[in-house]
Design a protein around this motif. Structure first.
Motif: not given
Length: 130
Positions: A31-34, A57, A60, A64
């Motif tokens: 979650s919280n990763l695009v 964000p 990361k 990533t």
């Protein structure tokens, strides 16, 4: 300058890489990763594809990118399964972080700040005339 074939192959790779990366994020319940693929450039001999990723964000981003680079062989294999009818050989993938959004944000911040170089010309470095 890219040929039409390079652009088409870049577009096919970009579309399928988005599906692969987003699928991995959903499959691993992250979650919280695009992650978005902002651009894919293919060399003239179609052997290397340079993939520019936008990661949100941004904090990361490095970890990533390291995870994606370490799994690039698996990503290439998944990609080859998807494009096997369009391409004979899948190019090697080189991943980079696309920092163009940060650059645009920095320019917007500078223009909206009180030290706007357009309104206050004295803030700009003068060009030397030889």
């Amino acid at each position: 300058m890219e040929t039409n074939r390079q652009k088409k192959i870049g577009g096919v790779i970009q579309k399928d890489l988005v599906d692969i990366l987003q699928g991995e994020i959903r499959k691993n319940s992250i979650s919280n990763l695009v992650i978005s693929v902002s651009k894919v450039s293919v060399t003239t001999d179609l052997s290397i594809a340079t993939v520019h990723l936008s990661i949100f964000p941004p904090e990361k981003g490095p970890e990533t990118l390291a995870a994606i680079k370490s799994n690039s062989a698996l990503i290439k294999h998944d990609l080859s399964q998807r494009v096997r009818l369009q391409l004979r050989k899948v190019p090697n993938l080189h991943f980079f972080i696309d920092d163009s959004l940060d650059y645009i944000e920095k320019i917007d911040r500078a223009l909206s700040d009180k030290e706007n170089p357009i309104e206050h010309r004295e803030l700009l470095d003068r060009r030397r005339k030889f």
